[in-house]
Design an enzyme around this catalytic site. Structure first.
Site, PDB file in Angstrom:
ATOM      1  N   GLU A 196      -6.971  -8.615  13.304  1.00 48.59           N
ATOM      2  CA  GLU A 196      -6.388  -7.301  13.073  1.00 48.59           C
ATOM      3  C   GLU A 196      -7.462  -6.220  13.113  1.00 48.59           C
ATOM      4  O   GLU A 196      -7.205  -5.087  13.525  1.00 48.59           O
ATOM      5  CB  GLU A 196      -5.644  -7.259  11.731  1.00 48.59           C
ATOM      6  CG  GLU A 196      -4.768  -6.026  11.560  1.00 48.59           C
ATOM      7  CD  GLU A 196      -3.806  -6.148  10.386  1.00 48.59           C
ATOM      8  OE1 GLU A 196      -2.701  -6.677  10.577  1.00 48.59           O
ATOM      9  OE2 GLU A 196      -4.180  -5.712   9.275  1.00 48.59           O
ATOM     10  N   GLY A 253      -5.651  -2.900   3.851  1.00 48.16           N
ATOM     11  CA  GLY A 253      -4.943  -4.057   3.330  1.00 48.16           C
ATOM     12  C   GLY A 253      -5.729  -5.347   3.410  1.00 48.16           C
ATOM     13  O   GLY A 253      -5.787  -6.118   2.448  1.00 48.16           O
ATOM     14  N   ARG A 254      -6.368  -5.614   4.556  1.00 45.51           N
ATOM     15  CA  ARG A 254      -7.095  -6.871   4.724  1.00 45.51           C
ATOM     16  C   ARG A 254      -8.435  -6.857   4.017  1.00 45.51           C
ATOM     17  O   ARG A 254      -9.165  -7.860   4.054  1.00 45.51           O
ATOM     18  CB  ARG A 254      -7.259  -7.177   6.208  1.00 45.51           C
ATOM     19  CG  ARG A 254      -7.949  -6.101   7.010  1.00 45.51           C
ATOM     20  CD  ARG A 254      -7.760  -6.331   8.507  1.00 45.51           C
ATOM     21  NE  ARG A 254      -8.290  -5.254   9.330  1.00 45.51           N
ATOM     22  CZ  ARG A 254      -7.659  -4.104   9.568  1.00 45.51           C
ATOM     23  NH1 ARG A 254      -6.467  -3.878   9.015  1.00 45.51           N
ATOM     24  NH2 ARG A 254      -8.187  -3.182  10.343  1.00 45.51           N
ATOM     25  N   LYS A 279       0.829  -1.202   0.000  1.00 47.12           N
ATOM     26  CA  LYS A 279       0.000   0.000   0.000  1.00 47.12           C
ATOM     27  C   LYS A 279       0.863   1.251   0.000  1.00 47.12           C
ATOM     28  O   LYS A 279       0.631   2.183  -0.766  1.00 47.12           O
ATOM     29  CB  LYS A 279      -0.932  -0.016   1.214  1.00 47.12           C
ATOM     30  CG  LYS A 279      -1.943   1.123   1.226  1.00 47.12           C
ATOM     31  CD  LYS A 279      -2.968   0.923   2.326  1.00 47.12           C
ATOM     32  CE  LYS A 279      -4.019   2.029   2.285  1.00 47.12           C
ATOM     33  NZ  LYS A 279      -5.075   1.841   3.298  1.00 47.12           N
ATOM     34  N   LYS A 284       7.654  -3.329  14.475  1.00 46.42           N
ATOM     35  CA  LYS A 284       8.391  -2.799  13.325  1.00 46.42           C
ATOM     36  C   LYS A 284       9.308  -1.648  13.740  1.00 46.42           C
ATOM     37  O   LYS A 284      10.459  -1.550  13.287  1.00 46.42           O
ATOM     38  CB  LYS A 284       7.410  -2.318  12.245  1.00 46.42           C
ATOM     39  CG  LYS A 284       6.576  -3.413  11.603  1.00 46.42           C
ATOM     40  CD  LYS A 284       5.649  -2.808  10.557  1.00 46.42           C
ATOM     41  CE  LYS A 284       4.773  -3.833   9.897  1.00 46.42           C
ATOM     42  NZ  LYS A 284       3.876  -3.244   8.879  1.00 46.42           N
ATOM     43  N   GLU A 336       9.742  -5.867   4.454  1.00 51.11           N
ATOM     44  CA  GLU A 336       9.859  -7.255   4.005  1.00 51.11           C
ATOM     45  C   GLU A 336       9.601  -7.371   2.503  1.00 51.11           C
ATOM     46  O   GLU A 336      10.312  -8.097   1.785  1.00 51.11           O
ATOM     47  CB  GLU A 336       8.874  -8.146   4.760  1.00 51.11           C
ATOM     48  CG  GLU A 336       9.040  -8.147   6.273  1.00 51.11           C
ATOM     49  CD  GLU A 336       8.144  -7.143   6.975  1.00 51.11           C
ATOM     50  OE1 GLU A 336       7.763  -7.403   8.120  1.00 51.11           O
ATOM     51  OE2 GLU A 336       7.822  -6.095   6.352  1.00 51.11           O
ATOM     52  N   HIS A 377      -8.327 -35.573  13.332  1.00 54.34           N
ATOM     53  CA  HIS A 377      -7.318 -36.465  13.908  1.00 54.34           C
ATOM     54  C   HIS A 377      -6.229 -35.675  14.624  1.00 54.34           C
ATOM     55  O   HIS A 377      -5.151 -36.214  14.890  1.00 54.34           O
ATOM     56  CB  HIS A 377      -6.707 -37.332  12.799  1.00 54.34           C
ATOM     57  CG  HIS A 377      -7.712 -38.237  12.152  1.00 54.34           C
ATOM     58  ND1 HIS A 377      -7.957 -39.525  12.593  1.00 54.34           N
ATOM     59  CD2 HIS A 377      -8.563 -38.032  11.121  1.00 54.34           C
ATOM     60  CE1 HIS A 377      -8.904 -40.075  11.848  1.00 54.34           C
ATOM     61  NE2 HIS A 377      -9.289 -39.185  10.945  1.00 54.34           N
TER      62      HIS A 377
END
Length: 498
Positions: free
Chosen positions: A329, A243-244, A184, A471, A190, A360
């Site tokens: 978030e 973003g999400r 964005k 960060k 990263e 399981h």
């Protein structure tokens, strides 16, 4: 006990078995069928009284007005002074924002058309680089819908761990690879480290015009130009798209390219269909409100700290991870939208997995553990393969059996280790098929459910300052060294880098 939840907490605790015994029409009363999707909330402890209490709270909290502000493009993110315009990306919102979104979609489609016509050379592989919502959304879409597309081989890389990129480099031919970089701000550490390493990979392979293989997906086009990407290959999106919530925007480029524009358009229409349902349907029949009502009943009345999501379809295996970001978030906050301390639980911890594998592994705790965990099952009527139908039949039978077993349990006075207490809630969402339209509607359902939760909790779901502190500290370690940190952190840094 908070006054906000007093009416809900005062309700009697009635077992699920008794709720069904007392209401022969319970499945119809607590379920809904929409195009492509069927929702069954009947195996939860929701009652008419609980819904009435939550509807009254919705009135007090101004949910209807908040919904109108959301779709009108007004400010719903007060800490950052922004609207939240993800619904406009699929055509539902104020006219001007919808118009701008369509223009940006047209720009994206034009670039996709050019790529398919060979403007960037022969493309066989798509490497998409992003993190958080810039990766989780495209990854979910490509994995769920692109298995039979046969158009391109796609890899989504989010982790700054070099092993993630190295794996892709070992499989992809750099001469036939297109790279999309999603950020964005176009300053995400990263993502840019991974982008630089990918550029080095192309250069070392002597790819002609390696920067010409990059496409930028960003709300900050100037930064992408500074990085070296030509403006003709920059796909902007609005700052008001979080973003999400961004897979509907230019962030969805790798999915639109991999699946084809017709599929991406159907995804948008499926989401728009859910937008209209959420915007126009009364709360009692509104599946987004009902889903939030389940969440709030268990977090506020039963004090459940987690909710589990299990996809009984391999194509939806990434959905629990996607929902973790969307829900935690958005609603993992400890203050209200006004900045006051929250004196009741906020979002539950979302976790989950894939059926039948999870049966399981973790279902032991769900059936016999001391924790009450609301469970959500997702399944599709239509199989994802053309193998022997026994595969899909067994999958669905297992899904439905787990919900029944959680509810009814099984007494065994002579052998307590083999006793199941039952009265454990579950919701089931049944898709007609895992296709673009249904998946679009499903994701939009979860978005609006998250929004309803936030409004009734009194919090802002559209900021995420909790991700920033780590960060900041990471940047200070790089720039200032370790002297200002606690002894444990100093020792770990010395041990790792000495």
């Amino acid at each position: 006990m908070s006054d906000r939840w007093a009416a809900l907490e005062a309700l009697p605790d009635t077992s699920l078995v008794d709720l069904f015994a007392n209401d022969a029409e319970r499945v119809g009363h607590f379920g809904a069928v929409l195009p492509g999707l069927q929702f069954d909330f009947s195996k939860t402890h929701l009652t008419g009284e609980a819904l009435a209490a939550l509807a009254a709270l919705a009135d007090t909290a101004g949910l209807d007005a908040a919904r109108k502000r959301l779709f009108a493009g007004e400010i719903v993110n007060p800490t950052e002074g922004r609207a939240a315009t993800h619904s406009a990306e699929r055509g539902e919102g104020d006219a001007e924002t919808v118009h701008v979104s369509r223009m940006l979609h047209d720009r994206m489609r034009a670039l996709i058309d050019a790529i398919e016509m060979g403007a960037l050379g022969e493309i066989r592989h798509i490497l998409h680089i992003g993190i958080g919502g810039s990766a989780l959304g495209p990854d979910l879409l490509v994995d769920a819908l692109g298995r039979d597309a046969g158009r391109y081989e796609v890899a989504i890389v989010s982790n700054v761990d070099g092993s993630a990129l190295a794996d892709v480099f070992s499989r992809f031919d750099p001469h036939y690879t297109l790279v999309s970089v999603a950020s964005k701000s176009f300053t995400t550490t990263e993502t840019l480290i991974n982008a630089h390493s990918t550029l080095d990979w192309l250069e070392q392979a002597a790819v002609e015009d390696p920067l010409g293989r990059f496409v930028a997906l960003t709300a900050n086009p100037e930064k992408a130009v500074e990085w070296g990407i030509d403006e003709t290959r920059i796909l902007p999106f609005a700052e008001s798209v979080g973003g999400r919530y961004s897979l509907w925007s230019s962030i969805g480029f790798p999915a639109a390219l991999a699946l084809g524009w017709e599929a991406f358009d159907a995804l948008l229409e499926g989401a728009a269909q859910m937008d209209r349902h959420f915007r126009l349907t009364d709360w009692r029949e509104n599946v987004c409100f009902l889903g939030a009502a389940v969440d709030l009943y268990y977090t506020q009345k039963r004090r459940c700290e987690t909710r589990a999501v299990f996809a009984y379809d391999e194509r939806l295996r990434l959905l629990p991870s996607y929902l973790q970001q969307l829900e935690m978030e958005s609603n993992g906050k400890s203050v209200t939208a006004d900045g006051n301390p929250l004196n009741y639980p906020s979002a539950a911890i979302t976790w989950g997995g894939i059926g039948t594998d999870a049966q399981h592994a973790v279902f032991q705790l769900l059936h016999q553990g001391t924790h009450l965990v609301p469970v959500e099952f997702l399944a599709s009527k239509t199989p994802g393969s053309d193998l022997d139908p026994v595969h899909h039949r067994t999958l669905l039978i297992n899904c439905f059996a787990q919900g029944a077993a959680l509810m009814t349990g099984k007494a065994n006075p002579g052998d307590p280790a083999r006793a199941y207490p039952g009265d454990r809630p579950s919701t089931t969402i049944l898709l007609d098929d895992v296709d673009p339209r249904s998946v679009g509607a499903l994701i939009a359902f979860y978005e609006h459910r998250t929004f309803v939760n936030a409004v009734l909790l009194g919090i802002n779901p559209f900021d995420q300052f909790g991700v920033e502190l780590g960060k900041e500290i990471a940047r200070s370690i790089e720039s200032e060294g370790t002297d200002s940190f606690d002894p444990s952190t100093q020792a770990l840094i010395v041990a790792a880098f000495d």
